[in-house]
Motif scaffolding. Structure first.
Motif, PDB file in Angstrom:
ATOM      1  N   ASN A   1     -60.900  25.474  16.743  1.00  0.00           N
ATOM      2  CA  ASN A   1     -61.635  24.796  15.760  1.00  0.00           C
ATOM      3  C   ASN A   1     -60.815  24.526  15.071  1.00  0.00           C
ATOM      4  N   GLU A   2     -59.875  25.225  14.451  1.00  0.00           N
ATOM      5  CA  GLU A   2     -58.779  24.658  13.191  1.00  0.00           C
ATOM      6  C   GLU A   2     -57.778  23.407  13.718  1.00  0.00           C
TER       7      GLU A   2
ATOM      8  N   ASN B   1     -60.186  20.180  13.295  1.00  0.00           N
ATOM      9  CA  ASN B   1     -60.742  19.552  12.118  1.00  0.00           C
ATOM     10  C   ASN B   1     -59.696  18.717  11.795  1.00  0.00           C
ATOM     11  N   ILE B   2     -58.605  19.689  11.811  1.00  0.00           N
ATOM     12  CA  ILE B   2     -57.085  18.794  11.981  1.00  0.00           C
ATOM     13  C   ILE B   2     -56.743  17.783  12.303  1.00  0.00           C
TER      14      ILE B   2
ATOM     15  N   ARG C   1     -59.528  15.607  13.338  1.00  0.00           N
ATOM     16  CA  ARG C   1     -60.798  15.351  12.723  1.00  0.00           C
ATOM     17  C   ARG C   1     -59.831  14.551  11.795  1.00  0.00           C
ATOM     18  N   GLU C   2     -59.022  14.973  10.249  1.00  0.00           N
ATOM     19  CA  GLU C   2     -58.793  15.183   9.131  1.00  0.00           C
ATOM     20  C   GLU C   2     -57.635  14.344   9.587  1.00  0.00           C
TER      21      GLU C   2
ATOM     22  N   VAL D   1     -54.917  23.002   3.673  1.00  0.00           N
ATOM     23  CA  VAL D   1     -55.581  21.988   2.911  1.00  0.00           C
ATOM     24  C   VAL D   1     -55.034  21.031   1.922  1.00  0.00           C
TER      25      VAL D   1
ATOM     26  N   MET E   1     -62.617  21.960   5.369  1.00  0.00           N
ATOM     27  CA  MET E   1     -61.564  20.576   4.963  1.00  0.00           C
ATOM     28  C   MET E   1     -62.319  19.282   4.302  1.00  0.00           C
TER      29      MET E   1
ATOM     30  N   LYS F   1     -67.046  27.331   5.084  1.00  0.00           N
ATOM     31  CA  LYS F   1     -66.311  26.130   5.295  1.00  0.00           C
ATOM     32  C   LYS F   1     -66.822  25.918   6.619  1.00  0.00           C
ATOM     33  N   ASP F   2     -66.189  26.335   7.595  1.00  0.00           N
ATOM     34  CA  ASP F   2     -66.320  26.437   8.916  1.00  0.00           C
ATOM     35  C   ASP F   2     -67.677  25.716   9.573  1.00  0.00           C
TER      36      ASP F   2
ATOM     37  N   ASP G   1     -68.387  22.648   7.833  1.00  0.00           N
ATOM     38  CA  ASP G   1     -68.370  21.549   8.054  1.00  0.00           C
ATOM     39  C   ASP G   1     -68.875  21.357   9.589  1.00  0.00           C
TER      40      ASP G   1
END
Lengths: 230, 314
Positions: A6-7, A10-11, A13-14, A111, B1, B76-77, B80
Motif C-alpha cells: 500500500n505504501e 502511494n509513494i 503515485r507521489e 512524508v 500523503m 489516511k490510507d 487516500d
C-alpha cells in the motif's frame, strides 16, 4: 521489507508528480571493500541509503542520488562542511545548498521529506505566491529545526521550513536535525522539546508554527496581507 | 500523503462540502461524503489533530491497541483510497454569498455549498507565571513529543483526567519519577488507566494541590504550590483539558454554549443552515475519537440531505 504494498503504491503515485530531475547528495561513512562493495557503519547510514535508493527506484529516472563518504570523499564533505552523517543535501543547479537533512527521514518524517523532493523538482507549492511576494522583505536566514521521528507536530512544521527554503532558492536555508542521531547538537541548543527551531543561531521558536507565523517572524511583522482581508 | 500543490484543487469550483479539521472527525465526515459522491475537500491545520499526540488508543472498536499516529495512518490510507483531497491551511473567516459559502484562508479562498466545522480543540493553559516563559524549556503539552528528553529525570503531570493519567504512564517508561499533581480529591481517569497508574511504582499522585508558578533559569527547576511550598522538578507536562477551536464559528454567528462549544442537534446541524459541526468543537458531553467520527459521519449525511433539498441537480 522497507514498505508495505500500500505504501509503495502511494509513494509511486507521489513520485510520479516529480517535474524535473532532482539530485540529492547523500553523505555517509561508506568504505569501499576489495570486492567493490560499500560498507556503511554509522547509525542511520545504511537505512538512509536504502530508503533513498527505494525512492530512486520508484521515480522513473527523475531522482538520482550521489553518495559521498566523509572518509573517501573528503573534498566534497569539506566543500559542504559536512561533519555529521547521514546527511542529505538538496543542492541547486549552482551547487548552493538549500536544505540539509541531518536525519534519517523515516516514521512521521518520511512524508515531509517526500514533499521536499516534490517541491525541489518544480511542483508548485501551495503557498508559493505569498512567500514570493514577501521575499524581498526577508533577510538571508539560516533555520535549524530539531525533530524526532515520533513527534506528531514535526511533520506539520518541517514542510513550512523546507517550503520557504525551496521557494526562496536558499535565501532561507533549512536544516532538519534528528535529535536521536544528534544528541550533542540538541544539548548545545538546549532542546527540551520538539519541534524546536533556531533562527540565525539567535532566536528560538518553540513548538509548531504555520507559514503565516514564519512570514511574520521573518518579515518582522511587516507582512503584506495583499488586500485579502482589507 | 497529501496534495502539496494545487493539483486536484479547483478554486473556482463550489465544493458540495468542505470539512474543516485534520482529526478523525473530519476524516470520518469526508470519507462518508466521498461515498455519497459529494465533491469534498478537507482543509486542516494539522493532520491527525489532537489524538495524534496520544501514545495509546485502546478504545477504538476493531483496533485493540495502537498509537494516535497509528490510528491516523489508517484514516489516511482510507482517505487516500477514496482520493479525498486534503489541504494543510487554516481558514480564518467564512462568509455566505448567495447559496454558497466562501472560506478565506490567509493564502486562498474556497467555495462550498456546505461546511462541516470539525476544528477540534486545543490544550488549555494554566495561565500562571513561568508557563509561557518556559514553554519548550521544561513546560510541555505533549508527552509523546517531549517525554524522551526527560530520561531518568523527575517530571510532573498537571491534571487528573484520563489523558493526564495516560501521559503519566507514557512518561513513566523513561523518566525516574512522575508526579501527577491534581487539584481534586481523586484522579478521574478511566478505571483501567487509574489501576495502571496506581500499580506503577514510578508514579505518585499529589491530590488537592494547585500550582501557582513555574520557576527556573534557562530551564524549569521547580513549581510552587498554592501553599507556598517549592517543589523541585525537571519538567512540567500540562494536561488540564482543552478549549474548543470555535472562533471561526462565532464569527459566522453559529451558536455556541458557555464553554464556547458549537451547539449541534442530533443531525450535527448548527443554527446556520448549511453549516454543520462535529467532534471536540461541538457540545457533546463525552468527547472521544469515536464519538467525533460518529458526529462527523452524521454531518456528512445531513449535508448530503441538505443539498438534496436545496440543489435542484441533487
Amino acid at each position: 521489507m522497507l514498505f508495505s504494498q500500500n505504501e509503495i503504491d502511494n509513494i509511486k503515485r507521489e513520485m510520479s508528480k516529480l517535474k524535473n530531475k532532482v539530485i540529492l547528495k547523500l553523505f555517509t561513512d561508506f568504505k569501499t571493500q576489495e570486492n567493490n562493495t560499500k560498507v556503511r557503519n554509522c547509525m542511520g547510514c545504511e537505512g538512509t541509503y536504502e530508503l533513498l535508493n527505494k525512492l530512486v527506484e520508484f521515480s522513473d529516472g527523475k531522482l538520482m542520488i550521489e553518495e559521498y563518504s566523509i572518509e573517501e570523499n573528503k573534498d566534497e564533505a569539506k566543500k559542504y562542511d559536512v561533519k555529521r552523517i547521514p546527511a542529505i543535501l538538496f543542492v541547486d543547479e549552482n551547487g548552493n545548498e538549500v536544505i540539509r537533512y541531518s536525519a534519517h527521514p523515516t516514521g512521521a518524517e518520511f512524508v515531509p521529506f517526500l514533499n521536499s523532493i516534490q517541491y525541489f523538482s518544480g511542483v508548485r507549492p501551495y503557498y508559493a505566491d505569498q512567500i514570493l511576494t514577501h521575499l524581498k522583505k526577508i533577510d538571508k536566514s539560516k533555520m535549524k529545526i530539531f525533530i524526532t521521528p515520533t513527534c506528531p507536530y514535526c511533520p506539520a512544521t518541517v514542510p513550512v521550513l523546507t517550503l520557504f527554503a525551496i521557494i526562496s532558492k536558499g535565501k532561507i536555508s533549512a536544516e532538519i536535525i534528528d535529535v536521536n542521531l544528534n544528541p550533542d547538537l540538541a544539548m548545545k541548543y538546549q532542546v527540551q522539546g520538539v519541534p524546536h527551531t533556531v533562527v540565525n543561531e539567535t532566536e528560538n521558536i518553540y513548538g509548531m508554527f504555520t507559514p503565516q507565523d514564519l512570514l511574520d517572524k521573518l518579515t518582522k511583522g511587516k507582512r503584506d496581507f495583499g488586500g485579502m482581508y482589507a | 500523503m497529501f496534495n502539496i500543490d494545487m493539483e486536484g484543487i479547483d478554486l473556482e469550483k463550489i465544493y458540495d462540502l468542505i470539512v474543516l479539521g485534520g482529526g478523525p472527525t473530519a476524516i470520518g465526515c469526508a470519507i462518508y461524503a466521498a461515498r455519497f459522491a459529494m465533491d469534498v475537500l478537507i482543509i486542516g491545520k494539522i493532520f491527525g489533530g489532537l489524538i495524534a499526540t496520544t501514545h495509546l488508543v485502546e478504545n477504538y472498536p476493531g483496533i485493540t491497541s495502537t498509537s494516535g499516529q497509528g490510528l491516523m495512518e489508517m484514516f489516511k490510507d482510507h482517505m487516500d483510497s477514496l482520493s479525498i483531497p486534503y489541504i494543510s491551511d487554516e481558514i480564518r473567516s467564512i462568509e455566505k454569498i448567495d447559496d454558497y459559502f466562501v472560506l478565506h484562508s490567509f493564502f486562498q479562498q474556497f467555495k462550498a455549498y456546505t461546511v462541516c466545522i470539525a476544528t477540534g480543540s486545543e490544550r488549555k493553559k494554566l495561565g500562571i507565571p513561568g508557563e509561557e516563559e518556559f514553554a519548550g524549556r521544561g513546560v510541555s503539552y505533549c508527552a509523546t513529543c517531549d517525554g524522551p528528553f526527560y530520561k531518568d529525570k523527575t517530571v510532573c503531570v498537571i491534571g487528573g483526567s484520563d489523558s493526564a493519567a495516560k501521559e503519566a504512564l507514557f512518561l513513566a517508561q523513561n523518566v525516574k519519577k512522575v508526579y501527577i499533581i491534581y487539584r481534586g480529591e481523586e484522579i478521574r481517569a478511566e478505571p483501567i488507566n487509574k489501576k495502571r497508574v496506581y500499580e506503577n511504582d514510578k508514579i505518585e499522585i499529589i491530590n488537592n494541590t494547585n500550582i501557582v508558578e513555574i520557576k527556573g533559569d534557562t530551564k524549569v527547576k521547580s513549581v510552587i504550590f498554592e501553599s507556598g511550598k517549592e517543589f523541585k522538578i525537571d519538567g512540567v507536562f500540562i494536561e488540564i483539558g482543552s478549549l474548543p477551536n470555535s472562533d471561526l464559528a462565532k464569527k459566522l454567528e453559529v451558536e455556541t454554549n458557555k464553554k464556547g462549544e458549537i451547539k449541534i442537534n442530533r443531525k450535527s446541524e448548527t443554527n446556520v443552515p448549511g453549516i454543520f459541526a462535529a467532534g471536540d468543537v461541538a457540545d457533546a458531553p463525552f468527547k472521544q475519537a469515536i464519538t467525533g467520527v460518529s458526529e462527523g459521519v452524521i454531518a456528512a449525511y445531513s449535508a448530503f440531505d441538505y443539498l438534496k433539498q436545496t440543489k435542484i441537480e441533487y
